[in-house]
Design a protein around this motif. Sequence first.
Motif, PDB file in Angstrom:
ATOM      1  N   ASN A  37     109.749 -43.405  67.069  1.00  0.00           N
ATOM      2  CA  ASN A  37     110.307 -42.358  67.919  1.00  0.00           C
ATOM      3  C   ASN A  37     111.675 -42.826  68.437  1.00  0.00           C
ATOM      4  O   ASN A  37     112.120 -43.934  68.137  1.00  0.00           O
ATOM      5  CB  ASN A  37     109.341 -41.992  69.066  1.00  0.00           C
ATOM      6  N   ARG A  38     112.346 -41.979  69.205  1.00  0.00           N
ATOM      7  CA  ARG A  38     113.718 -42.285  69.629  1.00  0.00           C
ATOM      8  C   ARG A  38     113.797 -43.558  70.466  1.00  0.00           C
ATOM      9  O   ARG A  38     114.684 -44.390  70.273  1.00  0.00           O
ATOM     10  CB  ARG A  38     114.308 -41.105  70.413  1.00  0.00           C
ATOM     11  N   LYS A  39     112.871 -43.728  71.374  1.00  0.00           N
ATOM     12  CA  LYS A  39     112.874 -44.916  72.227  1.00  0.00           C
ATOM     13  C   LYS A  39     112.681 -46.182  71.388  1.00  0.00           C
ATOM     14  O   LYS A  39     113.377 -47.179  71.572  1.00  0.00           O
ATOM     15  CB  LYS A  39     111.768 -44.799  73.279  1.00  0.00           C
ATOM     16  N   GLU A  40     111.726 -46.131  70.471  1.00  0.00           N
ATOM     17  CA  GLU A  40     111.440 -47.296  69.625  1.00  0.00           C
ATOM     18  C   GLU A  40     112.602 -47.625  68.695  1.00  0.00           C
ATOM     19  O   GLU A  40     112.945 -48.789  68.507  1.00  0.00           O
ATOM     20  CB  GLU A  40     110.174 -47.049  68.797  1.00  0.00           C
ATOM     21  N   ILE A  41     113.213 -46.582  68.103  1.00  0.00           N
ATOM     22  CA  ILE A  41     114.310 -46.837  67.157  1.00  0.00           C
ATOM     23  C   ILE A  41     115.530 -47.373  67.899  1.00  0.00           C
ATOM     24  O   ILE A  41     116.261 -48.220  67.383  1.00  0.00           O
ATOM     25  CB  ILE A  41     114.639 -45.589  66.297  1.00  0.00           C
ATOM     26  N   ALA A  42     115.749 -46.916  69.116  1.00  0.00           N
ATOM     27  CA  ALA A  42     116.859 -47.427  69.923  1.00  0.00           C
ATOM     28  C   ALA A  42     116.647 -48.920  70.200  1.00  0.00           C
ATOM     29  O   ALA A  42     117.575 -49.728  70.054  1.00  0.00           O
ATOM     30  CB  ALA A  42     116.980 -46.648  71.231  1.00  0.00           C
ATOM     31  N   LYS A  43     115.437 -49.273  70.561  1.00  0.00           N
ATOM     32  CA  LYS A  43     115.134 -50.683  70.820  1.00  0.00           C
ATOM     33  C   LYS A  43     115.265 -51.503  69.537  1.00  0.00           C
ATOM     34  O   LYS A  43     115.795 -52.602  69.546  1.00  0.00           O
ATOM     35  CB  LYS A  43     113.723 -50.814  71.398  1.00  0.00           C
ATOM     36  N   TYR A  44     114.791 -50.962  68.429  1.00  0.00           N
ATOM     37  CA  TYR A  44     114.849 -51.646  67.131  1.00  0.00           C
ATOM     38  C   TYR A  44     116.297 -51.996  66.760  1.00  0.00           C
ATOM     39  O   TYR A  44     116.579 -53.088  66.290  1.00  0.00           O
ATOM     40  CB  TYR A  44     114.207 -50.767  66.053  1.00  0.00           C
ATOM     41  N   PHE A  45     117.220 -51.039  66.973  1.00  0.00           N
ATOM     42  CA  PHE A  45     118.623 -51.265  66.629  1.00  0.00           C
ATOM     43  C   PHE A  45     119.422 -51.858  67.785  1.00  0.00           C
ATOM     44  O   PHE A  45     120.605 -52.159  67.632  1.00  0.00           O
ATOM     45  CB  PHE A  45     119.280 -49.972  66.130  1.00  0.00           C
ATOM     46  N   GLY A  46     118.801 -51.996  68.945  1.00  0.00           N
ATOM     47  CA  GLY A  46     119.481 -52.613  70.077  1.00  0.00           C
ATOM     48  C   GLY A  46     120.567 -51.745  70.694  1.00  0.00           C
ATOM     49  O   GLY A  46     121.608 -52.245  71.129  1.00  0.00           O
ATOM     50  N   VAL A  47     120.322 -50.438  70.711  1.00  0.00           N
ATOM     51  CA  VAL A  47     121.288 -49.500  71.291  1.00  0.00           C
ATOM     52  C   VAL A  47     120.563 -48.619  72.309  1.00  0.00           C
ATOM     53  O   VAL A  47     119.339 -48.614  72.388  1.00  0.00           O
ATOM     54  CB  VAL A  47     121.950 -48.620  70.201  1.00  0.00           C
ATOM     55  N   ALA A  48     121.331 -47.852  73.050  1.00  0.00           N
ATOM     56  CA  ALA A  48     120.761 -46.922  74.026  1.00  0.00           C
ATOM     57  C   ALA A  48     120.166 -45.714  73.306  1.00  0.00           C
ATOM     58  O   ALA A  48     120.594 -45.359  72.198  1.00  0.00           O
ATOM     59  CB  ALA A  48     121.837 -46.457  75.004  1.00  0.00           C
ATOM     60  N   GLU A  49     119.198 -45.067  73.942  1.00  0.00           N
ATOM     61  CA  GLU A  49     118.609 -43.858  73.362  1.00  0.00           C
ATOM     62  C   GLU A  49     119.664 -42.774  73.164  1.00  0.00           C
ATOM     63  O   GLU A  49     119.603 -42.007  72.202  1.00  0.00           O
ATOM     64  CB  GLU A  49     117.476 -43.338  74.249  1.00  0.00           C
ATOM     65  N   SER A  50     120.638 -42.719  74.066  1.00  0.00           N
ATOM     66  CA  SER A  50     121.703 -41.719  73.929  1.00  0.00           C
ATOM     67  C   SER A  50     122.539 -41.973  72.674  1.00  0.00           C
ATOM     68  O   SER A  50     123.072 -41.035  72.076  1.00  0.00           O
ATOM     69  CB  SER A  50     122.595 -41.712  75.170  1.00  0.00           C
ATOM     70  N   THR A  51     122.637 -43.223  72.254  1.00  0.00           N
ATOM     71  CA  THR A  51     123.362 -43.543  71.017  1.00  0.00           C
ATOM     72  C   THR A  51     122.629 -42.968  69.822  1.00  0.00           C
ATOM     73  O   THR A  51     123.259 -42.442  68.895  1.00  0.00           O
ATOM     74  CB  THR A  51     123.530 -45.072  70.872  1.00  0.00           C
ATOM     75  N   ILE A  52     121.305 -43.034  69.827  1.00  0.00           N
ATOM     76  CA  ILE A  52     120.519 -42.455  68.731  1.00  0.00           C
ATOM     77  C   ILE A  52     120.760 -40.953  68.662  1.00  0.00           C
ATOM     78  O   ILE A  52     120.966 -40.391  67.588  1.00  0.00           O
ATOM     79  CB  ILE A  52     119.017 -42.776  68.911  1.00  0.00           C
ATOM     80  N   THR A  53     120.764 -40.294  69.814  1.00  0.00           N
ATOM     81  CA  THR A  53     121.033 -38.858  69.856  1.00  0.00           C
ATOM     82  C   THR A  53     122.429 -38.559  69.311  1.00  0.00           C
ATOM     83  O   THR A  53     122.616 -37.618  68.534  1.00  0.00           O
ATOM     84  CB  THR A  53     120.896 -38.333  71.299  1.00  0.00           C
ATOM     85  N   TYR A  54     123.397 -39.375  69.705  1.00  0.00           N
ATOM     86  CA  TYR A  54     124.772 -39.181  69.228  1.00  0.00           C
ATOM     87  C   TYR A  54     124.851 -39.385  67.725  1.00  0.00           C
ATOM     88  O   TYR A  54     125.464 -38.591  67.007  1.00  0.00           O
ATOM     89  CB  TYR A  54     125.714 -40.143  69.963  1.00  0.00           C
ATOM     90  N   TRP A  55     124.246 -40.454  67.233  1.00  0.00           N
ATOM     91  CA  TRP A  55     124.272 -40.712  65.790  1.00  0.00           C
ATOM     92  C   TRP A  55     123.639 -39.550  65.018  1.00  0.00           C
ATOM     93  O   TRP A  55     124.122 -39.157  63.963  1.00  0.00           O
ATOM     94  CB  TRP A  55     123.542 -42.002  65.449  1.00  0.00           C
TER      95      TRP A  55
END
Length: 95
Positions: A37-55
Amino acid sequence: MEFKLDESQETEIKTYVFDVVKDAIKQATTTSKPYLNRKEIAKYFGVAESTITYWASLGMPVAVIDGRKLYGKQSITNWLKSHEMPSQRQNKKPV
């Protein structure tokens, strides 16, 4: 060598060890899942959840199943690789 701890020190060490083991188990189970999920993938890549949304707004692959968004680790890794560029070295001399 022998250590003597009072009750509060022993409790603190037990709590710390428990937390470390719990986090390690969580990390091990998260890294084996191909989709997160978004929280897990953000942690996996070491970025903020908002970065995942932006990407995702830039075209990063996202799987949507019954309205739930899932992010593939391999798909995102490939997407990031496709956006890699050689670094732009600036030949600035110190003044």
